[in-house]
Design a protein around this motif. Structure first.
Motif, PDB file in Angstrom:
ATOM      1  N   UNK A  19       0.848  -1.161  -0.060  1.00 49.15           N
ATOM      2  CA  UNK A  19       0.002  -0.088   0.125  1.00 49.15           C
ATOM      3  C   UNK A  19       0.828   1.310   0.089  1.00 49.15           C
ATOM      4  N   UNK A  20       2.027   1.183  -0.509  1.00 47.48           N
ATOM      5  CA  UNK A  20       2.856   2.415  -0.362  1.00 47.48           C
ATOM      6  C   UNK A  20       2.832   3.045  -1.944  1.00 47.48           C
ATOM      7  N   UNK A  21       2.043   2.536  -2.626  1.00 48.84           N
ATOM      8  CA  UNK A  21       2.206   3.290  -4.226  1.00 48.84           C
ATOM      9  C   UNK A  21       0.793   4.083  -4.395  1.00 48.84           C
ATOM     10  N   UNK A  22       0.372   5.103  -4.835  1.00 49.78           N
ATOM     11  CA  UNK A  22      -0.746   5.698  -5.104  1.00 49.78           C
ATOM     12  C   UNK A  22      -0.550   6.288  -6.478  1.00 49.78           C
ATOM     13  N   UNK A  23      -1.751   5.980  -7.382  1.00 53.19           N
ATOM     14  CA  UNK A  23      -1.590   6.606  -8.953  1.00 53.19           C
ATOM     15  C   UNK A  23      -2.925   7.512  -8.692  1.00 53.19           C
ATOM     16  N   UNK A  24      -2.703   8.854  -9.155  1.00 48.98           N
ATOM     17  CA  UNK A  24      -3.757   9.882  -9.186  1.00 48.98           C
ATOM     18  C   UNK A  24      -4.196  10.022  -7.786  1.00 48.98           C
ATOM     19  N   UNK A  25      -3.447   9.878  -6.730  1.00 51.72           N
ATOM     20  CA  UNK A  25      -4.007  10.017  -5.344  1.00 51.72           C
ATOM     21  C   UNK A  25      -4.670   9.086  -4.824  1.00 51.72           C
ATOM     22  N   UNK A  26      -4.861   7.606  -5.680  1.00 48.47           N
ATOM     23  CA  UNK A  26      -5.587   6.555  -5.073  1.00 48.47           C
ATOM     24  C   UNK A  26      -4.651   5.538  -4.947  1.00 48.47           C
ATOM     25  N   UNK A  27      -4.536   4.923  -3.642  1.00 48.75           N
ATOM     26  CA  UNK A  27      -3.615   3.656  -3.387  1.00 48.75           C
ATOM     27  C   UNK A  27      -3.938   2.688  -4.184  1.00 48.75           C
ATOM     28  N   UNK A  28      -2.975   2.105  -4.687  1.00 49.40           N
ATOM     29  CA  UNK A  28      -3.059   0.815  -5.481  1.00 49.40           C
ATOM     30  C   UNK A  28      -2.250  -0.506  -4.925  1.00 49.40           C
ATOM     31  N   UNK A  29      -3.175  -1.363  -4.595  1.00 46.61           N
ATOM     32  CA  UNK A  29      -2.549  -2.583  -3.951  1.00 46.61           C
ATOM     33  C   UNK A  29      -2.433  -4.032  -4.992  1.00 46.61           C
ATOM     34  N   UNK A  30      -2.829  -3.661  -6.213  1.00 42.24           N
ATOM     35  CA  UNK A  30      -2.914  -4.801  -7.057  1.00 42.24           C
ATOM     36  C   UNK A  30      -1.525  -4.517  -8.222  1.00 42.24           C
ATOM     37  N   UNK A  31      -0.702  -5.399  -8.270  1.00 44.13           N
ATOM     38  CA  UNK A  31       0.445  -5.266  -9.454  1.00 44.13           C
ATOM     39  C   UNK A  31      -0.555  -5.335 -10.835  1.00 44.13           C
ATOM     40  N   UNK A  32       0.216  -4.677 -11.789  1.00 45.82           N
ATOM     41  CA  UNK A  32      -0.424  -4.601 -13.081  1.00 45.82           C
ATOM     42  C   UNK A  32      -1.132  -3.408 -13.503  1.00 45.82           C
ATOM     43  N   UNK A  33      -1.251  -2.447 -12.810  1.00 49.22           N
ATOM     44  CA  UNK A  33      -2.024  -1.461 -12.911  1.00 49.22           C
ATOM     45  C   UNK A  33      -1.333  -0.616 -14.317  1.00 49.22           C
ATOM     46  N   UNK A  34      -2.061  -0.377 -15.325  1.00 52.61           N
ATOM     47  CA  UNK A  34      -1.416   0.232 -16.335  1.00 52.61           C
ATOM     48  C   UNK A  34      -1.293   1.732 -16.115  1.00 52.61           C
TER      49      UNK A  34
END
Length: 232
Positions: A19-34
């Motif tokens: 949970x250390x990564x966010x994309x456009x302000x949204x925390x991403x927890x699943x790998x593979x997000x493009x």
């Protein structure tokens, strides 16, 4: 993320799972997000990750006598020889007078350059100056309270005497204003004209061990911290 230098693919996946990564302000927890490097904004532990491989930010230890310009009609030394080897069109962030050496940022990231130079972001700058005379104890308070200049008052955020001698002293001054020759004018206003001036830091970026004329790329957490101070 791996291509941006955050870490290996496995390390990047661990960051995402934690949970250390966010994309456009949204925390991403699943790998593979493009993500689209031209539109999406990625942060790791709150620090921006530069996804655009075409963007480059450098620290230059600008030598004395070099103009903060890419060309000069009078043939004086400019920044051009330090930029040409990169193969990119870089711009200097702010200026250093030809008789001031030290840290100068060069970048082709237009938004970063704009914010670093804009007074509303109040990016701090640190200078070491050799000055004439023995600096009295009350000078620090005068500079921190503010001195009157011809274009308005100016105030130091911090002021430290590094060496004090009868005929000359070495001081360090930190401020967030960027008016023309402001450090020289402030120190002259308190009776200590500058004989040598070097910028050693801008925001979180330090000159470090760079010798005059040398450059280094600002990457990873250093770049993230620099972006953070201007809200990117």
């Amino acid at each position: 993320m791996a291509a941006a230098g955050v870490g290996s693919r496995r390390v990047s996946e661990d960051y995402i799972a934690a949970g250390r990564v966010s994309v456009n302000g949204e925390v991403v927890t699943e790998p593979g997000r493009r993500v689209d490097p031209s539109r999406d904004v990625v942060h790791v532990d709150g620090l921006r990750v530069q996804l655009d491989a075409d963007h480059l930010t450098l620290v230059l230890n600008k030598p004395l006598g070099v103009l903060s310009a890419m060309s000069d009609d009078r043939g004086r030394p400019t920044l051009e020889p330090y930029v040409t080897p990169t193969g990119k069109r870089l711009y200097h962030v702010g200026r250093l007078d030809s008789d001031t050496d030290g840290l100068l940022l060069l970048t082709n990231d237009g938004e970063l350059a704009h914010r670093l130079a804009h007074p509303s972001y109040e990016v701090s700058k640190v200078y070491v100056a050799e000055v004439r005379g023995d600096v009295a104890r009350g000078v620090s308070r005068r500079l921190r309270d503010g001195v009157d200049l011809e274009d308005g008052p100016a105030r130091a955020d911090r002021f430290t005497v590094l060496q004090n001698r009868t005929d000359a002293s070495v001081v360090q001054i930190q401020l967030h204003e960027g008016r023309n020759r402001i450090v020289r004018r402030m120190l002259e206003a308190v009776g200590h004209p500058v004989t040598r001036l070097t910028r050693t830091a801008m925001g979180p970026i330090r000159l470090g061990q760079l010798r005059p004329g040398q450059t280094r790329a600002v990457t990873g957490s250093d770049l993230g911290e620099l972006m953070k101070v201007v809200g990117l």
